[in-house]
Design a protein around this motif. Sequence first.
Motif, PDB file in Angstrom:
ATOM      1  N   ASP A   1      12.271  20.215 -68.789  1.00  0.00           N
ATOM      2  CA  ASP A   1      12.582  19.972 -69.917  1.00  0.00           C
ATOM      3  C   ASP A   1      11.196  19.189 -70.297  1.00  0.00           C
ATOM      4  O   ASP A   1      11.491  17.442 -70.026  1.00  0.00           O
ATOM      5  CB  ASP A   1      13.087  19.692 -71.268  1.00  0.00           C
ATOM      6  N   VAL A   2       9.988  19.137 -69.807  1.00  0.00           N
ATOM      7  CA  VAL A   2       8.922  18.083 -69.941  1.00  0.00           C
ATOM      8  C   VAL A   2       8.649  17.164 -72.054  1.00  0.00           C
ATOM      9  O   VAL A   2       8.889  18.018 -72.508  1.00  0.00           O
ATOM     10  CB  VAL A   2       7.862  18.273 -69.778  1.00  0.00           C
ATOM     11  N   ALA A   3       8.164  16.137 -71.910  1.00  0.00           N
ATOM     12  CA  ALA A   3       7.872  15.267 -72.929  1.00  0.00           C
ATOM     13  C   ALA A   3       9.467  15.145 -73.672  1.00  0.00           C
ATOM     14  O   ALA A   3       9.616  15.558 -74.546  1.00  0.00           O
ATOM     15  CB  ALA A   3       6.965  16.232 -73.821  1.00  0.00           C
ATOM     16  N   GLY A   4      11.015  15.385 -73.023  1.00  0.00           N
ATOM     17  CA  GLY A   4      11.933  15.801 -73.184  1.00  0.00           C
ATOM     18  C   GLY A   4      12.229  14.195 -74.135  1.00  0.00           C
ATOM     19  O   GLY A   4      13.325  15.431 -74.838  1.00  0.00           O
ATOM     20  N   GLY A   5      11.470  13.502 -74.316  1.00  0.00           N
ATOM     21  CA  GLY A   5      12.239  12.201 -74.819  1.00  0.00           C
ATOM     22  C   GLY A   5      13.793  12.416 -74.984  1.00  0.00           C
ATOM     23  O   GLY A   5      14.190  12.052 -74.194  1.00  0.00           O
ATOM     24  N   THR A   6      14.062  12.577 -76.283  1.00  0.00           N
ATOM     25  CA  THR A   6      15.641  11.712 -75.752  1.00  0.00           C
ATOM     26  C   THR A   6      16.838  13.168 -75.742  1.00  0.00           C
ATOM     27  O   THR A   6      17.648  13.088 -75.970  1.00  0.00           O
ATOM     28  CB  THR A   6      16.157  11.777 -77.253  1.00  0.00           C
ATOM     29  N   GLY A   7      16.277  14.228 -75.388  1.00  0.00           N
ATOM     30  CA  GLY A   7      17.168  15.181 -75.060  1.00  0.00           C
ATOM     31  C   GLY A   7      17.394  16.484 -75.414  1.00  0.00           C
ATOM     32  O   GLY A   7      18.517  17.079 -75.488  1.00  0.00           O
TER      33      GLY A   7
ATOM     34  N   ASN B   1       4.694  11.968 -65.500  1.00  0.00           N
ATOM     35  CA  ASN B   1       3.572  12.206 -66.776  1.00  0.00           C
ATOM     36  C   ASN B   1       3.206  13.732 -66.574  1.00  0.00           C
ATOM     37  O   ASN B   1       3.329  14.383 -65.165  1.00  0.00           O
ATOM     38  CB  ASN B   1       2.186  11.741 -66.202  1.00  0.00           C
ATOM     39  N   ALA B   2       3.625  14.335 -67.544  1.00  0.00           N
ATOM     40  CA  ALA B   2       3.572  15.995 -67.396  1.00  0.00           C
ATOM     41  C   ALA B   2       2.346  16.091 -66.802  1.00  0.00           C
ATOM     42  O   ALA B   2       2.009  17.364 -66.281  1.00  0.00           O
ATOM     43  CB  ALA B   2       3.110  16.464 -69.139  1.00  0.00           C
TER      44      ALA B   2
ATOM     45  N   ALA C   1      12.267  28.333 -65.799  1.00  0.00           N
ATOM     46  CA  ALA C   1      11.507  27.784 -67.314  1.00  0.00           C
ATOM     47  C   ALA C   1      10.846  26.404 -67.205  1.00  0.00           C
ATOM     48  O   ALA C   1      11.521  25.481 -66.718  1.00  0.00           O
ATOM     49  CB  ALA C   1      12.872  28.173 -68.196  1.00  0.00           C
ATOM     50  N   TYR C   2      10.139  26.293 -68.037  1.00  0.00           N
ATOM     51  CA  TYR C   2       9.962  24.945 -68.340  1.00  0.00           C
ATOM     52  C   TYR C   2       9.465  25.167 -69.678  1.00  0.00           C
ATOM     53  O   TYR C   2       8.870  26.112 -70.851  1.00  0.00           O
ATOM     54  CB  TYR C   2       8.577  25.014 -67.483  1.00  0.00           C
ATOM     55  N   THR C   3      10.135  23.969 -70.654  1.00  0.00           N
ATOM     56  CA  THR C   3       9.600  23.975 -72.120  1.00  0.00           C
ATOM     57  C   THR C   3       8.966  22.044 -72.573  1.00  0.00           C
ATOM     58  O   THR C   3       9.508  21.771 -71.457  1.00  0.00           O
ATOM     59  CB  THR C   3      10.967  23.734 -72.841  1.00  0.00           C
ATOM     60  N   ILE C   4       8.119  22.477 -73.671  1.00  0.00           N
ATOM     61  CA  ILE C   4       7.910  21.298 -73.546  1.00  0.00           C
ATOM     62  C   ILE C   4       7.691  21.401 -75.694  1.00  0.00           C
ATOM     63  O   ILE C   4       7.659  22.115 -76.151  1.00  0.00           O
ATOM     64  CB  ILE C   4       6.255  20.778 -72.818  1.00  0.00           C
TER      65      ILE C   4
ATOM     66  N   MET D   1       7.280  27.684 -72.020  1.00  0.00           N
ATOM     67  CA  MET D   1       7.293  27.534 -73.637  1.00  0.00           C
ATOM     68  C   MET D   1       7.293  26.315 -74.644  1.00  0.00           C
ATOM     69  O   MET D   1       7.506  25.404 -73.822  1.00  0.00           O
ATOM     70  CB  MET D   1       8.465  28.487 -73.514  1.00  0.00           C
ATOM     71  N   CYS D   2       6.091  26.317 -74.962  1.00  0.00           N
ATOM     72  CA  CYS D   2       5.796  24.835 -75.450  1.00  0.00           C
ATOM     73  C   CYS D   2       6.264  24.902 -77.864  1.00  0.00           C
ATOM     74  O   CYS D   2       5.839  25.770 -78.161  1.00  0.00           O
ATOM     75  CB  CYS D   2       4.426  25.321 -76.243  1.00  0.00           C
ATOM     76  N   LEU D   3       6.151  24.539 -78.339  1.00  0.00           N
ATOM     77  CA  LEU D   3       7.026  24.865 -79.393  1.00  0.00           C
ATOM     78  C   LEU D   3       6.375  23.669 -79.887  1.00  0.00           C
ATOM     79  O   LEU D   3       6.006  22.417 -79.031  1.00  0.00           O
ATOM     80  CB  LEU D   3       8.179  24.392 -79.662  1.00  0.00           C
ATOM     81  N   GLU D   4       5.023  23.428 -80.727  1.00  0.00           N
ATOM     82  CA  GLU D   4       4.420  22.368 -81.548  1.00  0.00           C
ATOM     83  C   GLU D   4       4.193  22.920 -82.652  1.00  0.00           C
ATOM     84  O   GLU D   4       3.565  23.596 -83.370  1.00  0.00           O
ATOM     85  CB  GLU D   4       2.854  22.478 -80.364  1.00  0.00           C
TER      86      GLU D   4
END
Length: 253
Positions: A61-67, A122-123, A136-139, A167-170
């Motif tokens: 989970d990239v740019a996963g921040g606070t999880g 860095n992503a 899987a890769y999520t961002i 998969m990207c949510l943006e």
Amino acid sequence: THFGFKNVPENMKETLVRQVFANVATKYDVMNDVMSGGVHRLWKDHFMRTLAPTPGTKLLDVAGGTGDIAMRFLDYCKETHGDGTAQVTVFDINPNMLEVGKERFSKTPYHNTSQVSFMEGNAENLEHIPDNSMDAYTIAFGIRNCTHVDRVLKEAYRVLKPGGRFMCLEFSKVENPVISKVYDVFSFEVIPTMGHIVANDRDSYKYLVESIRKFPPQKQFAKMIKDAGFTVMGQGYEDLTFGVAAIHSGFKL
Ligand code: SAM
């Protein structure tokens, strides 16, 4: 300071992004709820149902921040499959965000298990993650903050196993002209003002809005995903809430 992003040279972007998320880290989760009226939770739930991970899935989970995504992922695996073998790595450039994430996980049964780990980086360069190693890769709400989106996609492709899913949510582009007007007022006036009142930080939230506007619209981003080598199904994306956000997805085949 004014993060007038249009005037910022590209090589400053990374530094600014770091600063923004260092400023907002501790208030990040509550601000998400305040700004979106809780809707980001529905989007993230839908995102996880779309990913529909199977038992034992290894997720980056990239740019996963606070999880937020990582937590949903492990909960989904547990609740849907009774699975305790799925694994997630929360990857983020900002140590402050990761700290908030670790603190959150420390209060859950996942704490001190091999199901969750944290990695700073860095992503655009996932150097410590081997080729073909992830299912899987999520961002989520992260890719628009990256300077070179093409490099991010290339790295995502590299670390995924054949058959693996990106998969990207943006935030994305609202096409409907009426909704778009309302959304403009909300973005340019309401959000920075709320940022000022709740977090005493107008500039960071102004930056967030500007970064949303600068990110390529749905079709253009879907093309970038294909250009990175991914196979997409149909148009390659799904709009959420009139296109305020979108889920893009591609497979490494
Ligand atoms: N995915 C989380 C969520 O949905 O709640 C966090 C999203 S937050 C808006 C964006 C995150 O991207 C921040 O934690 C920030 O530190 C991270 N970020 C920004 N640029 C990055 C980069 N180049 N590489 C990795 N993470 C980055």
